[in-house]
Structures are given as structure tokens and as C-alpha cells.
Design an enzyme around this catalytic site. Structure first.
Site, PDB file in Angstrom:
ATOM      1  N   GLU A 121      36.160  43.216  25.333  1.00  0.00           N
ATOM      2  CA  GLU A 121      35.382  43.945  24.489  1.00  0.00           C
ATOM      3  C   GLU A 121      35.293  45.311  24.362  1.00  0.00           C
ATOM      4  O   GLU A 121      35.146  45.872  23.381  1.00  0.00           O
ATOM      5  CB  GLU A 121      33.878  43.343  24.629  1.00  0.00           C
ATOM      6  CG  GLU A 121      33.790  41.660  24.463  1.00  0.00           C
ATOM      7  CD  GLU A 121      32.652  41.180  24.713  1.00  0.00           C
ATOM      8  OE1 GLU A 121      32.153  41.313  25.907  1.00  0.00           O
ATOM      9  OE2 GLU A 121      32.034  40.453  23.849  1.00  0.00           O
ATOM     10  N   GLU A 141      35.326  33.390  29.086  1.00  0.00           N
ATOM     11  CA  GLU A 141      33.684  33.006  29.304  1.00  0.00           C
ATOM     12  C   GLU A 141      33.757  31.593  29.217  1.00  0.00           C
ATOM     13  O   GLU A 141      32.779  31.111  29.815  1.00  0.00           O
ATOM     14  CB  GLU A 141      33.251  33.499  27.734  1.00  0.00           C
ATOM     15  CG  GLU A 141      32.787  35.135  27.877  1.00  0.00           C
ATOM     16  CD  GLU A 141      34.127  36.194  27.713  1.00  0.00           C
ATOM     17  OE1 GLU A 141      35.130  35.642  27.720  1.00  0.00           O
ATOM     18  OE2 GLU A 141      33.542  37.418  27.587  1.00  0.00           O
TER      19      GLU A 141
HETATM   20  C1  1HE Z   1      33.599  41.350  40.429  1.00  0.00           C
HETATM   21  C2  1HE Z   1      34.326  40.882  38.896  1.00  0.00           C
HETATM   22  C3  1HE Z   1      33.263  40.611  38.008  1.00  0.00           C
HETATM   23  C4  1HE Z   1      35.910  41.168  40.377  1.00  0.00           C
HETATM   24  N1  1HE Z   1      31.769  40.841  38.234  1.00  0.00           N
HETATM   25  N2  1HE Z   1      32.430  41.770  40.425  1.00  0.00           N
HETATM   26  N3  1HE Z   1      34.777  38.274  33.928  1.00  0.00           N
HETATM   27  C5  1HE Z   1      35.621  37.346  34.648  1.00  0.00           C
HETATM   28  O1  1HE Z   1      35.565  36.177  34.635  1.00  0.00           O
HETATM   29  C6  1HE Z   1      36.866  38.009  35.585  1.00  0.00           C
HETATM   30  C7  1HE Z   1      36.396  37.984  36.999  1.00  0.00           C
HETATM   31  N4  1HE Z   1      37.379  38.630  37.813  1.00  0.00           N
HETATM   32  C8  1HE Z   1      38.609  38.063  38.237  1.00  0.00           C
HETATM   33  O2  1HE Z   1      39.038  37.019  37.739  1.00  0.00           O
HETATM   34  C9  1HE Z   1      39.102  38.825  39.294  1.00  0.00           C
HETATM   35  O3  1HE Z   1      38.345  39.591  40.175  1.00  0.00           O
HETATM   36  C10 1HE Z   1      40.385  39.639  38.856  1.00  0.00           C
HETATM   37  C11 1HE Z   1      41.648  39.024  38.050  1.00  0.00           C
HETATM   38  C12 1HE Z   1      39.829  40.741  37.650  1.00  0.00           C
HETATM   39  C13 1HE Z   1      40.993  40.656  39.837  1.00  0.00           C
HETATM   40  O4  1HE Z   1      41.240  39.873  41.045  1.00  0.00           O
HETATM   41  P1  1HE Z   1      41.491  40.452  42.380  1.00  0.00           P
HETATM   42  O5  1HE Z   1      42.174  39.242  43.253  1.00  0.00           O
HETATM   43  O6  1HE Z   1      42.369  41.838  42.330  1.00  0.00           O
HETATM   44  O7  1HE Z   1      40.052  40.917  42.851  1.00  0.00           O
HETATM   45  P2  1HE Z   1      39.052  39.886  43.392  1.00  0.00           P
HETATM   46  O8  1HE Z   1      38.994  39.834  44.849  1.00  0.00           O
HETATM   47  O9  1HE Z   1      38.533  38.745  42.534  1.00  0.00           O
HETATM   48  O10 1HE Z   1      37.822  40.888  43.303  1.00  0.00           O
HETATM   49  C14 1HE Z   1      37.386  42.100  44.072  1.00  0.00           C
HETATM   50  C15 1HE Z   1      36.080  42.561  44.024  1.00  0.00           C
HETATM   51  O11 1HE Z   1      35.732  42.647  42.650  1.00  0.00           O
HETATM   52  C16 1HE Z   1      35.236  41.376  44.565  1.00  0.00           C
HETATM   53  O12 1HE Z   1      34.042  42.038  45.220  1.00  0.00           O
HETATM   54  P3  1HE Z   1      33.864  42.022  46.790  1.00  0.00           P
HETATM   55  O13 1HE Z   1      32.589  42.772  46.835  1.00  0.00           O
HETATM   56  O14 1HE Z   1      33.792  40.481  47.292  1.00  0.00           O
HETATM   57  O15 1HE Z   1      35.174  42.908  47.290  1.00  0.00           O
HETATM   58  C17 1HE Z   1      34.892  40.585  43.474  1.00  0.00           C
HETATM   59  O16 1HE Z   1      33.505  40.194  43.641  1.00  0.00           O
HETATM   60  C18 1HE Z   1      34.582  41.931  42.330  1.00  0.00           C
HETATM   61  N5  1HE Z   1      34.683  41.684  40.942  1.00  0.00           N
HETATM   62  N6  1HE Z   1      35.592  41.007  38.955  1.00  0.00           N
HETATM   63  C19 1HE Z   1      31.499  41.030  39.519  1.00  0.00           C
HETATM   64  N7  1HE Z   1      33.522  40.475  36.696  1.00  0.00           N
HETATM   65  C20 1HE Z   1      28.311  40.842  27.511  1.00  0.00           C
HETATM   66  S1  1HE Z   1      28.999  39.228  28.189  1.00  0.00           S
HETATM   67  C21 1HE Z   1      30.644  39.333  28.696  1.00  0.00           C
HETATM   68  C22 1HE Z   1      30.937  38.172  29.303  1.00  0.00           C
HETATM   69  C23 1HE Z   1      32.165  38.395  30.378  1.00  0.00           C
HETATM   70  O17 1HE Z   1      32.764  39.560  30.492  1.00  0.00           O
HETATM   71  S2  1HE Z   1      32.604  36.895  30.979  1.00  0.00           S
HETATM   72  C24 1HE Z   1      34.145  37.342  31.863  1.00  0.00           C
HETATM   73  C25 1HE Z   1      33.772  37.762  33.281  1.00  0.00           C
END
Ligand code: 1HE
Length: 265
Positions: A121, A141
Site C-alpha cells: 500500500e 491479509e
Molecule cells: C514484524 C513484522 C510485522 C516482521 N509486524 N513485526 N504483514 C505480513 O503479514 C508480513 C509479516 N512479516 C513477514 O512475513 C516476515 O517478517 C518477512 C517476510 C517480512 C521477513 O522475514 P524474516 O525472516 O526476514 O524476518 P522475521 O524473523 O519474520 O521478523 C524479524 C523481526 O521483524 C521480528 O521481530 P523480533 O522482535 O522477533 O526480532 C518480527 O516480529 C518483526 N516483523 N514483520 C511486526 N508486519 C492498514 S492494514 C494493513 C494490513 C497488513 O499490512 S497485513 C500484512 C502484514
């Protein structure tokens, strides 16, 4: 007037070079640049201010290997928001992204890694999207039990069409590479998306600011109008832009045959 340095930015970093190109970096790489409420407030402040700073073009990039992981899901879970609270969060996302799309300053997004959910977005609120081989696009989502709230129903549907967007949201389909270009998620696929985005920003910054203002706000406004009103608005905007003093020298150079001709590379 307020200056960029006066803004209290923590999750964004901004530098401006001598040519007036601002580089805006998403700066929460440890969280994959997930958009928490504080980051969105920084975007509202920054993109509200940028059009009045003399900045001529923006490169939007990110720290770390991923552009943006979308909504901060951990914050969203922790806050346990009410429907009204999350509606207001979404309205702030719209405020930030509308300031980008309608602000009149060219914004070129340099993409890499995950451009997912709210990250897509955000990217779709830029005017040009440049991807590299690592870049991938998705709307997870549906799998998260969520719905888009940052303008995807308008901007992503506009880029790829309703059917593709619905497929992405229902099935988690991921696009990358040539296919992402072909469906309209990005316009460039290059080895170094940041270098290319900077080149494009520099090229856009050569245009008169009033022309860029029209290109980067009027087209979006006109898409919201009836064809009749859009044609009227286009004529009014062209009346102003196409008679601006800044274009006189350019037209004279064309008439004198000293201006570059339009040729394929
Ligand atoms: C996060 C987020 C997040 C990572 N919110 N903390 N978005 C998603 O569904 C995508 C969610 N994220 C992922 O699928 C993966 O993190 C990634 C593919 C982007 C990256 O993977 P990777 O292996 O490099 O990293 P990781 O181990 O998953 O995450 C590293 C850290 O980033 C970890 O935090 P930590 O404190 O445990 O080290 C994760 O929690 C954090 N992290 N992504 C919060 N999204 C207005 S409405 C909009 C609706 C949406 O956007 S829905 C889609 C959400």
C-alpha cells in the site's frame, strides 16, 4: 516555515542533496520496516511538509533487506484495538499516503525484498516503483485474518486490476520479477533499484516544479472525477502549466532546433 530538521523523526531518516533530491529511508530494519502507529505519524508530518520545502523529487527506500512488512502486527495484537480505534489508525494511513500521492512532488520507490500488505500500500502511493531481483509483492491479509486498510482497494486495484488483487488477497499469491512488471506492480526491474530510483528522481527533478506538481497530483485528482469534470480540470491545469514562464525557454529551444528531440534509446 517549518524545516525537515525540525521534525522529530525516529523511524524515518531524510537527507536532501544539492539538487533537491530527498532520500527518505524507512529505518526500522529490525522489524522489517513494519508500519507502527508512530511511523505513520512521522509520514503524515514529513509528506505534509515536503511539498513546501523546495524538494524537487523523493527517493523512498528502506534500511535492511526488506522494503516493508506492512502493518505492525505485533503492535496491533498488543494494542487489542476496538473497531473505532483501528478505523482511526487506517484514516492516518490514508492521510499519509494521500499526502504522498497528491503532494505534487515525484516520489520514486526503490524496492527490495518484501513489499507486502501495508508495504505494498505504501509503495503504491509512490509515483514510480523500481524493483530488483529480490523484490516480491504480496497481500497476505487474508492469511492473517485481516483486510487491507491503507488504500490497497484503491491503489493496488488500480495498478493490477480487481481480479488480480482479489486473487492475491484470497490465495496469498506472490509476484516477483518480470511477472511483477507485466501485471503492473512495478515499472522497472533492475539490478540496483536504489541507483535506478535516484537516476529517475534526478531526471524528474529537471522538469519545472509546476509541471511535476500537475503530473503528481492532477492526474490522481482527475481519476476521481467524472470524465466531463476531469476534462474541464485538465484544461484549467494545462492553462496554468503550459503557459508558465519556466517553459518559455524550453519551447524557444525547440523552435530554434537546439532542444533534444524525442528518440528511442
Ligand atoms: C514484524 C513484522 C510485522 C516482521 N509486524 N513485526 N504483514 C505480513 O503479514 C508480513 C509479516 N512479516 C513477514 O512475513 C516476515 O517478517 C518477512 C517476510 C517480512 C521477513 O522475514 P524474516 O525472516 O526476514 O524476518 P522475521 O524473523 O519474520 O521478523 C524479524 C523481526 O521483524 C521480528 O521481530 P523480533 O522482535 O522477533 O526480532 C518480527 O516480529 C518483526 N516483523 N514483520 C511486526 N508486519 C492498514 S492494514 C494493513 C494490513 C497488513 O499490512 S497485513 C500484512 C502484514
Amino acid at each position: 516555515m517549518q524545516a525537515i530538521d525540525d521534525l522529530d523523526l525516529k523511524n524515518l531518516r531524510v537527507t536532501v542533496d544539492d539538487a533537491g533530491i530527498a532520500t527518505v529511508s524507512l529505518n526500522r530494519p529490525a522489524k522489517r520496516n513494519a508500519l507502527d502507529a508512530a511511523t505513520v505519524e512521522e509520514m503524515v508530518a514529513l509528506f505534509g511538509l515536503l511539498p513546501r520545502t523546495g524538494v524537487r523529487a523523493v527517493v523512498l527506500r528502506a534500511e535492511g533487506p526488506h522494503f516493508c512488512a506492512g502493518l505492525d502486527l505485533v503492535e496491533h495484537h498488543r494494542e487489542d484495538r476496538t473497531p473505532a480505534e483501528f478505523m482511526h489508525i487506517c484514516l492516518r494511513w490514508h492521510e499519509a499516503f494521500n499526502k504522498m500521492e497528491y503532494g505534487g512532488i515525484p516520489i520514486i520507490a526503490a524496492l527490495k525484498g518484501a513489499v507486502v500488505g501495508g508495504g505494498l500500500e505504501l509503495a503504491s502511493a509512490a509515483h514510480v516503483r523500481v524493483a530488483d531481483a529480490s523484490t516480491y509483492f504480496a497481500l497476505p491479509e487474508g492469511q492473517r485474518g485481516l483486510f487491507t486498510g491503507g488504500g490497497a482497494t484503491i491503489r493496488v486495484a488500480d495498478l493490477v486490476g480487481k481480479a488480480r488483487m482479489i486473487d492475491m488477497m484470497l490465495t496469498g499469491r506472490v509476484y516477483k520479477g518480470d511477472e511483477a512488471v507485466a501485471v503492473g506492480l512495478c515499472q522497472y526491474l533492475v539490478e540496483d533499484s536504489e541507483a535506478k530510483a535516484l537516476d529517475l528522481a534526478r531526471a524528474a527533478a529537471e522538469n519545472p516544479p509546476l509541471s511535476n506538481f500537475a503530473i503528481c497530483s492532477a492526474i490522481s485528482h482527475m481519476q476521481n472525477m467524472s470524465a466531463l469534470d476531469a476534462a474541464y480540470a485538465e484544461a484549467v491545469v494545462a492553462g496554468i502549466v503550459n503557459t508558465q514562464p519556466a517553459s518559455r525557454g524550453r519551447l524557444e529551444a525547440f523552435a530554434n532546433k537546439t532542444a533534444a528531440r524525442v528518440r528511442p534509446e
